[in-house]
Design a protein around this motif. Structure first.
Motif, PDB file in Angstrom:
ATOM      1  N   LEU A  20      -9.745  -9.778  -0.212  1.00 14.60           N
ATOM      2  CA  LEU A  20      -9.427 -10.344  -1.526  1.00 14.60           C
ATOM      3  C   LEU A  20      -8.579 -11.605  -1.397  1.00 14.60           C
ATOM      4  CD1 LEU A  20      -8.682  -7.094  -3.560  1.00 14.60           C
ATOM      5  CD2 LEU A  20     -10.659  -8.602  -3.779  1.00 14.60           C
ATOM      6  N   HIS A  30     -13.051 -11.032  -8.143  1.00 17.94           N
ATOM      7  CA  HIS A  30     -14.095 -10.020  -7.973  1.00 17.94           C
ATOM      8  C   HIS A  30     -14.408  -9.283  -9.273  1.00 17.94           C
ATOM      9  CE1 HIS A  30     -16.040  -6.297  -6.640  1.00 17.94           C
ATOM     10  NE2 HIS A  30     -16.327  -6.916  -5.512  1.00 17.94           N
ATOM     11  N   ARG A  31     -13.401  -8.853  -9.985  1.00 18.33           N
ATOM     12  CA  ARG A  31     -13.502  -8.176 -11.293  1.00 18.33           C
ATOM     13  C   ARG A  31     -13.965  -6.719 -11.241  1.00 18.33           C
ATOM     14  NH1 ARG A  31     -15.971 -11.065 -16.459  1.00 18.33           N
ATOM     15  NH2 ARG A  31     -17.766 -11.516 -15.148  1.00 18.33           N
ATOM     16  N   ILE A  46     -12.996  -4.277  -8.447  1.00 17.26           N
ATOM     17  CA  ILE A  46     -12.432  -3.622  -7.265  1.00 17.26           C
ATOM     18  C   ILE A  46     -12.276  -2.137  -7.561  1.00 17.26           C
ATOM     19  CG2 ILE A  46     -10.400  -3.457  -5.782  1.00 17.26           C
ATOM     20  CD1 ILE A  46     -12.141  -5.907  -5.309  1.00 17.26           C
ATOM     21  N   GLU A  54      -6.476 -14.207 -10.921  1.00 13.04           N
ATOM     22  CA  GLU A  54      -6.392 -13.379  -9.717  1.00 13.04           C
ATOM     23  C   GLU A  54      -5.553 -12.124  -9.938  1.00 13.04           C
ATOM     24  OE1 GLU A  54      -5.075 -17.474  -8.246  1.00 13.04           O
ATOM     25  OE2 GLU A  54      -5.645 -16.671 -10.199  1.00 13.04           O
ATOM     26  N   ASP A  69      -7.418  -8.865 -10.358  1.00 10.98           N
ATOM     27  CA  ASP A  69      -7.814  -8.191  -9.123  1.00 10.98           C
ATOM     28  C   ASP A  69      -6.624  -7.503  -8.464  1.00 10.98           C
ATOM     29  OD1 ASP A  69     -10.479  -8.791  -9.275  1.00 10.98           O
ATOM     30  OD2 ASP A  69     -10.466 -10.337  -7.727  1.00 10.98           O
TER      31      ASP A  69
END
Length: 439
Positions: free
Chosen positions: A264, A277-278, A280, A334, A337
């Motif tokens: 990440l 990523h959205r 995890i 961020e 995440d």
């Protein structure tokens, strides 16, 4: 002469009588029988020709299947990356993170999506005509190649299934074992996920991210070809039937957590544009035989430019992992995440699901239960009872503190993923907070 003429006329009359005469075969006339025999001969010749043609095609298919035997490297040797001139890259140069050189992630794949054999190379790259197009986002695979690799997309080859589509294991002609994700084409979702995954990780190579080897875009079909990870996912090892003692020791769990954090950190801090990523969660963390973690499934990922700290977007993700500010406002950065990673880290420590309706009322939500246990000074009781050897108190307290910092309701107080890596790897407590440093 008169006699000769009479003889010829008699002969013709006799021949005509024989042709029109009825035969014992269904009482048919002779000329009808002859016509039937000729038609039968023609049909037999046509049937023989078709049989020979089918046999020849079958032999070719068998030869192609036989070629797929041999050694089994995890990553295809046919990957080729073609460097494309980019004015942005020329201005910014190369970025470095650790000892790895990073280049800008691809911005557009619109022209690549519809590349099909015979339609030309729309990306502007020349093909030598010797095989599928090799472009910067991996190798182009034909639908026929992937059908052969997965044995006709056999149910026996299914290794994963969800709302996004079905994942099959496959063996390519060079012997490489791969995972083929066949995206479901629900109202264009396959096209969107295809573009997002190729944009997000098409050129990304990191040991803690699942590698994208290639893709297939043929007609309405959209498929992605990944390296094959042969030890399942984290969710299976945390929540599956593993017996009275979990094979995931404390050290192995920390190794998985650190590997995930490094993957990440690379997405957030090592790429331009950065990738959020959205989604995890434990089922998206794949594991190899040495328990190395690899982040997978970038179908919901979002690319964010460096000039924008956040962006308003449609809320997507998995219930229990989604950051509260993202769920309520749609503001994404961020930190979203980081929150999800904090929930994942709690899951790794406790062995509990983020949401578990089989638990008592006060324990259904992992985050709320975890906070309550820490406030009650019962941190040692949150550790998964399936871990045979309990962690050292100092190491455990350090990881518990990392969890609490990741799920801070103030997104600005959450640490960056690079900082989290250092905190998890440190021998002592994490660095002091910014407020203390300022004093």
């Amino acid at each position: 002469m008169a006699v000769l003429g009479e003889t010829t006329e008699a002969s013709n009359n006799s021949l005509s009588h024989e042709i029109t005469a009825k035969t014992p075969l269904f009482n048919l006339k002779l000329y009808a029988v002859i016509a039937i025999l000729v038609l039968c001969l023609l049909a037999a010749a046509l049937l023989i020709f078709l049989c020979l043609r089918i046999t020849r095609v079958s032999r070719k298919r068998k030869m192609r299947v036989k070629h797929s035997s041999g050694s089994i490297p995890l990553v295809s040797k046919e990957i080729a990356e073609i460097k494309e001139p980019s004015p942005r890259a020329a201005d910014n140069g190369e970025r470095k993170m650790g000892n790895e050189k990073l280049k800008e992630a691809p911005q557009e794949v619109t022209e690549i999506v519809d590349i099909e054999r015979g339609k030309g190379n729309r990306s502007g790259l020349e093909s030598d005509g010797s095989g599928p197009h090799n472009i910067g986002w991996g190798r182009w695979y034909s639908l026929t190649e992937l059908e052969i690799a997965t044995r006709g997309f056999s149910p026996e080859n299914v290794i994963g299934e969800g709302g996004y589509g079905i994942v099959y294991s496959g063996e390519l002609q060079d012997g490489s074992v791969v995972a083929v994700k066949n995206l479901l084409n629900n109202k264009g979702q396959a096209e969107n996920e295809f573009k997002v995954e190729v944009e997000a990780i098409g050129k990304v190579k990191h040991k803690n991210l699942v590698g994208l080897i290639g893709y297939c875009a043929e007609g309405a079909q959209r498929m992605l070809v990944y390296e094959y990870i042969d030890n399942g996912n984290l969710e299976q090892w945390l929540h599956g039937d593993v017996g009275p003692v979990s094979p995931l020791t404390w050290d192995i769990r920390m190794k998985i957590a650190i590997g995930t954090a490094k993957g990440l950190a690379y997405l957030h801090e090592g790429l331009e544009p950065k990738v959020v990523h959205r989604d995890i969660k434990s089922s998206n963390i794949l594991l190899d035989r040495k328990w190395n973690a690899k982040v997978s499934d970038f179908g919901l990922a979002k690319l964010l430019g460096s000039e924008a700290s956040h962006v308003t977007t449609r809320v997507m993700g998995t219930f229990g992992y989604v950051a509260p500010e993202y769920a309520s406002t749609g503001m994404l950065n961020e930190g979203s995440d980081v929150y999800s990673f904090g929930v994942l880290l709690m899951e790794i420590i406790t062995g509990r699901n983020p949401i578990d309706y089989s638990k008592p009322a006060g324990e259904m939500n992992l985050v709320d239960w975890f906070k309550g246990m820490i406030q009650s000074r019962r941190g040692e009781d949150v550790v998964d009872p399936l871990i045979a050897v309990q962690p050292p108190p100092r190491a455990m307290k350090r990881v518990l503190l990392v969890c609490l910092r990741c799920i801070d309701l103030d997104v600005h107080k959450r640490p960056k993923m690079g900082q989290i890596v250092h905190m998890l790897e440190a021998d002592d407590f994490p660095f002091r907070s910014e407020t203390r440093s300022a004093r």
